[in-house]
Every structure is written in C-alpha cells, then in structure tokens.
Design a protein around this motif. Structure first.
Motif, PDB file in Angstrom:
ATOM      1  N   THR A   1       1.621  12.920 -16.467  1.00 33.39           N
ATOM      2  CA  THR A   1       1.149  13.910 -17.429  1.00 33.39           C
ATOM      3  C   THR A   1      -0.154  13.461 -18.084  1.00 33.39           C
ATOM      4  O   THR A   1      -1.099  14.244 -18.225  1.00 33.39           O
ATOM      5  CB  THR A   1       2.216  14.160 -18.509  1.00 33.39           C
ATOM      6  N   ALA A   2      -0.214  12.192 -18.492  1.00 30.21           N
ATOM      7  CA  ALA A   2      -1.424  11.680 -19.151  1.00 30.21           C
ATOM      8  C   ALA A   2      -2.621  11.692 -18.217  1.00 30.21           C
ATOM      9  O   ALA A   2      -3.737  12.063 -18.610  1.00 30.21           O
ATOM     10  CB  ALA A   2      -1.166  10.268 -19.677  1.00 30.21           C
ATOM     11  N   ILE A   3      -2.417  11.314 -16.955  1.00 30.25           N
ATOM     12  CA  ILE A   3      -3.527  11.307 -15.995  1.00 30.25           C
ATOM     13  C   ILE A   3      -4.002  12.723 -15.699  1.00 30.25           C
ATOM     14  O   ILE A   3      -5.206  12.968 -15.524  1.00 30.25           O
ATOM     15  CB  ILE A   3      -3.102  10.580 -14.707  1.00 30.25           C
ATOM     16  N   SER A   4      -3.070  13.677 -15.687  1.00 30.56           N
ATOM     17  CA  SER A   4      -3.462  15.060 -15.399  1.00 30.56           C
ATOM     18  C   SER A   4      -4.390  15.621 -16.462  1.00 30.56           C
ATOM     19  O   SER A   4      -5.131  16.582 -16.205  1.00 30.56           O
ATOM     20  CB  SER A   4      -2.220  15.945 -15.284  1.00 30.56           C
ATOM     21  N   LYS A   5      -4.381  15.029 -17.643  1.00 32.99           N
ATOM     22  CA  LYS A   5      -5.236  15.489 -18.736  1.00 32.99           C
ATOM     23  C   LYS A   5      -6.582  14.764 -18.769  1.00 32.99           C
ATOM     24  O   LYS A   5      -7.425  15.071 -19.616  1.00 32.99           O
ATOM     25  CB  LYS A   5      -4.521  15.296 -20.072  1.00 32.99           C
ATOM     26  N   ASN A   6      -6.766  13.803 -17.871  1.00 34.01           N
ATOM     27  CA  ASN A   6      -7.980  12.995 -17.879  1.00 34.01           C
ATOM     28  C   ASN A   6      -8.757  13.204 -16.575  1.00 34.01           C
ATOM     29  O   ASN A   6      -8.351  12.709 -15.527  1.00 34.01           O
ATOM     30  CB  ASN A   6      -7.637  11.512 -18.054  1.00 34.01           C
ATOM     31  N   PRO A   7      -9.857  13.934 -16.605  1.00 37.13           N
ATOM     32  CA  PRO A   7     -10.582  14.259 -15.366  1.00 37.13           C
ATOM     33  C   PRO A   7     -11.219  13.053 -14.688  1.00 37.13           C
ATOM     34  O   PRO A   7     -11.645  13.158 -13.527  1.00 37.13           O
ATOM     35  CB  PRO A   7     -11.645  15.258 -15.844  1.00 37.13           C
ATOM     36  N   ARG A   8     -11.315  11.938 -15.372  1.00 44.61           N
ATOM     37  CA  ARG A   8     -11.925  10.749 -14.752  1.00 44.61           C
ATOM     38  C   ARG A   8     -10.909   9.949 -13.922  1.00 44.61           C
ATOM     39  O   ARG A   8     -11.271   8.924 -13.334  1.00 44.61           O
ATOM     40  CB  ARG A   8     -12.533   9.856 -15.836  1.00 44.61           C
ATOM     41  N   LEU A   9      -9.653  10.381 -13.911  1.00 44.57           N
ATOM     42  CA  LEU A   9      -8.615   9.668 -13.176  1.00 44.57           C
ATOM     43  C   LEU A   9      -7.943  10.595 -12.174  1.00 44.57           C
ATOM     44  O   LEU A   9      -7.875  11.808 -12.373  1.00 44.57           O
ATOM     45  CB  LEU A   9      -7.554   9.117 -14.139  1.00 44.57           C
ATOM     46  N   ALA A  10      -7.439  10.001 -11.093  1.00 48.70           N
ATOM     47  CA  ALA A  10      -6.656  10.733 -10.092  1.00 48.70           C
ATOM     48  C   ALA A  10      -5.239  10.172 -10.078  1.00 48.70           C
ATOM     49  O   ALA A  10      -5.019   8.993 -10.409  1.00 48.70           O
ATOM     50  CB  ALA A  10      -7.287  10.594  -8.706  1.00 48.70           C
ATOM     51  N   GLN A  11      -4.267  10.994  -9.685  1.00 49.32           N
ATOM     52  CA  GLN A  11      -2.880  10.527  -9.652  1.00 49.32           C
ATOM     53  C   GLN A  11      -2.722   9.317  -8.724  1.00 49.32           C
ATOM     54  O   GLN A  11      -1.900   8.440  -8.965  1.00 49.32           O
ATOM     55  CB  GLN A  11      -1.948  11.659  -9.201  1.00 49.32           C
ATOM     56  N   SER A  12      -3.537   9.265  -7.678  1.00 44.86           N
ATOM     57  CA  SER A  12      -3.447   8.144  -6.727  1.00 44.86           C
ATOM     58  C   SER A  12      -3.905   6.825  -7.338  1.00 44.86           C
ATOM     59  O   SER A  12      -3.663   5.754  -6.764  1.00 44.86           O
ATOM     60  CB  SER A  12      -4.269   8.455  -5.481  1.00 44.86           C
ATOM     61  N   ASP A  13      -4.571   6.878  -8.492  1.00 43.64           N
ATOM     62  CA  ASP A  13      -5.016   5.641  -9.143  1.00 43.64           C
ATOM     63  C   ASP A  13      -3.846   4.848  -9.710  1.00 43.64           C
ATOM     64  O   ASP A  13      -3.929   3.626  -9.876  1.00 43.64           O
ATOM     65  CB  ASP A  13      -5.992   5.954 -10.284  1.00 43.64           C
TER      66      ASP A  13
ATOM     67  N   SER B   1      -8.168   3.308 -21.272  1.00 36.21           N
ATOM     68  CA  SER B   1      -9.129   2.236 -20.995  1.00 36.21           C
ATOM     69  C   SER B   1      -9.567   2.244 -19.534  1.00 36.21           C
ATOM     70  O   SER B   1     -10.742   2.055 -19.214  1.00 36.21           O
ATOM     71  CB  SER B   1      -8.520   0.873 -21.357  1.00 36.21           C
ATOM     72  N   ALA B   2      -8.594   2.488 -18.627  1.00 31.22           N
ATOM     73  CA  ALA B   2      -8.903   2.480 -17.204  1.00 31.22           C
ATOM     74  C   ALA B   2      -9.888   3.584 -16.840  1.00 31.22           C
ATOM     75  O   ALA B   2     -10.710   3.433 -15.923  1.00 31.22           O
ATOM     76  CB  ALA B   2      -7.621   2.644 -16.390  1.00 31.22           C
ATOM     77  N   ALA B   3      -9.835   4.679 -17.569  1.00 32.70           N
ATOM     78  CA  ALA B   3     -10.727   5.803 -17.287  1.00 32.70           C
ATOM     79  C   ALA B   3     -12.189   5.444 -17.486  1.00 32.70           C
ATOM     80  O   ALA B   3     -13.078   6.115 -16.947  1.00 32.70           O
ATOM     81  CB  ALA B   3     -10.355   6.994 -18.159  1.00 32.70           C
ATOM     82  N   LEU B   4     -12.461   4.380 -18.238  1.00 27.32           N
ATOM     83  CA  LEU B   4     -13.837   3.957 -18.509  1.00 27.32           C
ATOM     84  C   LEU B   4     -14.208   2.665 -17.790  1.00 27.32           C
ATOM     85  O   LEU B   4     -15.328   2.184 -17.926  1.00 27.32           O
ATOM     86  CB  LEU B   4     -14.026   3.777 -20.021  1.00 27.32           C
ATOM     87  N   MET B   5     -13.268   2.087 -17.041  1.00 24.63           N
ATOM     88  CA  MET B   5     -13.533   0.815 -16.365  1.00 24.63           C
ATOM     89  C   MET B   5     -14.356   1.032 -15.100  1.00 24.63           C
ATOM     90  O   MET B   5     -14.118   1.976 -14.353  1.00 24.63           O
ATOM     91  CB  MET B   5     -12.214   0.109 -16.020  1.00 24.63           C
ATOM     92  N   THR B   6     -15.296   0.138 -14.856  1.00 27.64           N
ATOM     93  CA  THR B   6     -16.095   0.174 -13.629  1.00 27.64           C
ATOM     94  C   THR B   6     -15.652  -0.878 -12.622  1.00 27.64           C
ATOM     95  O   THR B   6     -15.972  -0.772 -11.436  1.00 27.64           O
ATOM     96  CB  THR B   6     -17.581  -0.036 -13.951  1.00 27.64           C
ATOM     97  N   ASP B   7     -14.919  -1.883 -13.090  1.00 31.36           N
ATOM     98  CA  ASP B   7     -14.420  -2.936 -12.205  1.00 31.36           C
ATOM     99  C   ASP B   7     -13.139  -2.441 -11.541  1.00 31.36           C
ATOM    100  O   ASP B   7     -12.140  -2.182 -12.208  1.00 31.36           O
ATOM    101  CB  ASP B   7     -14.148  -4.211 -13.006  1.00 31.36           C
TER     102      ASP B   7
END
Length: 470
Positions: free
Chosen positions: A193-205, A155-161
């Motif tokens: 691991t999950a974030i590494s598979k999602n290009p819209r997210l960074a580990q620092s998020d 869900s966070a990968a699609l959030m703009t807020d």
C-alpha cells in the motif's frame, strides 16, 4: 536498603503481572477479596495490559496502538495497581521484592501470590541478533516496526545507491508460527500500500521474506492448510524459506543455513529484521523459591496451585498463563502441557480465581483446569486468513472475519472492543492508513535544532554511522 511506600495494610492477594491472565484473575477476584477485608494488588511494569494477538494489526495499521492496550487503573478500580517489576519472590517469607520505576526497591508482603508474569521472546546465541532485530511482544515494538517500515520506504525512494536501496526495502520475519505468519501478511499489505502511493518506487523494489527453521509453518493448523498459506504468501510475492535458519545478523547482513544438511543457504542485507521464533517463560520464574521445570516454567498442579515438588502444593501460591507449566488434561498439548496462548490464559484465570476462593474461604469446590481447544484463527492482512475454529477449516475472508470476531470478543472490556471495531470500519471505508510518525526515538531533535544544538542520532542513524566507519 529497601523502602516501604504507602500501600494498603490489608491482607493481600498479589497478582504478579498485568497481562491477559493477570488482568482476568484480578478482575474476577477484586470485589470478592475486598468484601472479605482484603485487597488485590497487581504489580506490572506497565500501567496497561497488551493484547498481543492484535500486535500484527497494529503493525499493519488496522488497529490504533492505544486500542490494543487496556488501562489497568481504569478497569481494575477495586484493585491496588503498582507500576513496578517483581525481581524476587520469597514465598517462605510470603514477601515479594518490587523494583519501582525510579529503581527503588521495597518488600511487598502477601497472603496469596498469583504468578502470571507471561513470557519473553525466546532468542538464540546468533551473532548480531540482539543489535539487528526487534521482537513482537510489546506494543512499543509493534509501533516501532510499523514506523521503521514506513521510514525505510520513504528513505529508499530518495536513495541513489542501489545496494542501500535494496537493503532498505528488504523486510524479514524469522519464525513461521502464528505470530510470524500474521505479521508477514500484515507487513506485505502495508508495504504494498505504501509503495503504491509513491511514484518513485515499484512493487518489484520490495523484498519480503519469512524464514522458518522447520519444514512447515503454523503447526496449529493442518499440514494442508499450512501448505496453502505458503502458496498464498508466495503468490503475494513473499519469499518463504523453509528448513532455513538465521546463523548471523552482524551489521544487518543476514547469513542463512539450510537445516537439512547445515549447508550455506545464502546471505543478504536487510534493515528490518523481526524475530518471532517462539517464546520463553518470564525469567522471574527462576527468581522464586518455587520448583521450575526444564523450560523455565513454574511447576503447577492441574488446580493451578504451585507444586511443592513432592506431590503436594505450596499453600498460598498459584500460577497461570505462559509462565506456568499447566498440565493439559485433554492430552492434546505438546509435552502434556497447555500451549501458551490467550485462549488458555483467560480460562486458566477463571479457574484459578474460583479455586482460590474455594481454598481461602471455602466457597465452592477446587476443580482441575480442563479445556479442549476451540481451534485457532489467524488474520494475514485485510481479507486474508486461515484457521480451524471448532474443527472447521476456514481460509480467506471467512477465516479473516472469524479471527476478527473472536479476538474482538476476547479483548478485555467492551470499551476497547468498540474502539477497535470503529477502527476496522474506518479502514474499510477510507483504506489503509500509511501515515508515518517520525522521530519517536528522538522527539527532542526539533527543539535541539531550534536551540542551535546538534541532533541526536536514532537507531538507524547509529547503524549507518557504524557501517560507514567499518
């Protein structure tokens, strides 16, 4: 008015609770009691035993949920299994009151009763805690935590807020004991691991936080080992807040307090809050006519017989595991009692079964329970761990392997152990599985939508709606 279902009329050894202690004592007694004309009856709200040391690995995805539980009917074939909850024990009458799945109640007579009802999560009167947090005592909780983490990441990968995104990607565990340390390590592995598979997210998020009210974590290991775990966690990006307590969790807004001087320690929002800050004896202990000590545990003698409160024992009454205040004759236990863990529960079950046979049938001698701790090991993600088995301090891969070896051995039945081992091998070959199972809380929504009906909101939807209205 109570009803009486069709149950065996034979003299009954009633085992209250089918957890680790209850399962093991029933396993050791069932054939012996059957051969002497009686029956072992296990009353448990679930139809399975949950092996709680594996719950963090269920969250992390290293173990399939169904492999961390043991079906009672499959493995206690010579026992009578009753899926229900004991709501009262009237030992003066040798009767237990049982509430069945449909809410019906009935009386269950017995000759001997063995209380192994385990423990519940220990909570404190913190505003909003009951609404915002989840525990880690049941397999359903572990599954829910895992799927919520993965859902929040997607869900966070699609959030703009930005604020809502930070809240969705903040994962908090309160309690730095073994369960909390193992859990936060598994969560970090899963999140990375999950974030590494999602290009819209960074580990620092992602923000991953462990909160502990004491000045150290994991009292079961040495101070030096505990410090090394904190350092290792921080090197993995986990925030470890020591001497810090949660004072409020209203609307998932976490307010912290410094335990040293009771000052404000800051606040932040988090959608995922897991509570592992200790355990409390099952409330059933206070619904008996047995003596109960100040922490709510049933008073027992070193022979695991229930005390009569006057230096003697109650005939036909036994207790073991987390629900019982079992004296630790080694002198190592805090307050003079055995710590609540699987290591003690399993061995207490063995001694209790032997003592019951000695008292009831004159077979063997009644002996006191004595067990010197073998140490403890914890896994905190793949290849990471800490422990002191047999007094040997281990860390890293060695501790992780020791943790897995010990608990796979201790898991009841070779059938379950082989399934868990197969899962571990698959993970090493194929990597961590981050598949999310959606809408477990609202499985009817797909059909409701097909039928033109409105979807039912899940727990996160309800929180979001309440926050919007506020």
């Amino acid at each position: 008015m109570a009803i009486t279902p069709h149950l065996s009329p034979k003299p009954r050894v009633l085992v209250v609770g089918g957890g680790y202690a209850g399962y093991n004592v029933a396993k050791r007694l069932q054939k012996k009691i059957r051969d002497r004309g009686g029956i072992v009856t296990v009353v448990e709200p679930n139809s399975y035993l949950t092996y709680q040391p594996f719950l963090p690995e269920v969250v992390g995805g290293s173990i399939e949920p169904r492999h961390a539980v043991v079906d009672l009917r499959s493995h206690l074939r010579q026992s009578e299994i009753v899926q229900g909850k004991i709501v009262e024990i009237k030992h003066a009458e040798k009767v237990a009151v049982v509430e069945g799945p449909a809410g019906m109640t009935f009386d269950l007579p017995y000759q001997d009763v063995i209380v192994t009802a385990g423990a519940d999560s220990r909570t404190f009167p913190i505003d909003g805690l009951g609404e915002a947090a989840i525990g880690l005592k049941r397999i359903e909780e572990a599954v829910s935590i895992r799927n919520q983490i993965l859902e929040r990441i997607e869900s966070a990968a699609l959030m703009t807020d930005a604020e809502q995104r930070r809240k969705a990607l903040t994962f908090v565990v309160v309690g730095g004991g073994f369960a909390g340390a193992e859990l936060i390590g598994e969560i970090e592995d899963l999140v990375r691991t999950a974030i590494s598979k999602n290009p819209r997210l960074a580990q620092s998020d992602a923000r991953i936080v462990l909160i502990e009210a004491m000045g150290r974590i994991m009292p079961e290991v040495s101070e030096e080992q505990a410090v090394s775990v904190v350092e290792e966690f921080r090197s993995r990006g986990i925030e470890v807040l020591l001497n810090t307590s949660l004072s409020s969790a209203v609307d998932n807004h976490l307010k912290l307090v410094n335990m040293t001087d009771q000052s404000d320690a800051g606040s932040f929002d988090a959608d995922t809050l897991v509570w592992t800050a200790g355990v409390a004896a099952n409330k059933l202990a206070r619904s008996t006519d047995f003596p109960v000590e100040q922490r709510g545990r049933i008073e027992v003698t070193p022979t695991l017989q229930v005390s009569d409160g006057e230096g003697g024992v109650l005939e036909g009454a036994w207790a073991a595991g987390d629900v019982a205040a079992v004296p630790d004759l080694t002198g190592d236990g805090p307050g003079g009692f055995c710590v609540p863990n699987a290591q003690h529960a399993g061995r207490q079950a063995d001694r209790l079964a032997a003592n019951l046979m000695a008292v009831r049938f004159g077979e063997g001698a009644v002996e006191e329970y004595y067990h010197k701790s073998l140490g403890a090991v914890a896994g905190m993600g793949v290849g990471k761990g800490i422990g002191n088995p047999l007094g040997i301090e281990l860390s890293g891969v060695a501790a992780w392997l020791a943790h897995r070896a010990y608990h796979n051995y201790a898991l009841p039945t070779w059938e379950r152990s082989s399934r868990v081992l197969g899962g571990w091998i698959n993970e090493l070959i194929w990597g961590k599985d981050t598949t999310q199972l959606k809408e477990l809380e609202t499985p009817h929504n797909a059909f409701r939508e097909a039928a033109g009906l409105e979807k039912l909101p899940n727990r996160l939807d309800q929180k979001a709606q309440a926050a919007a209205q506020a």
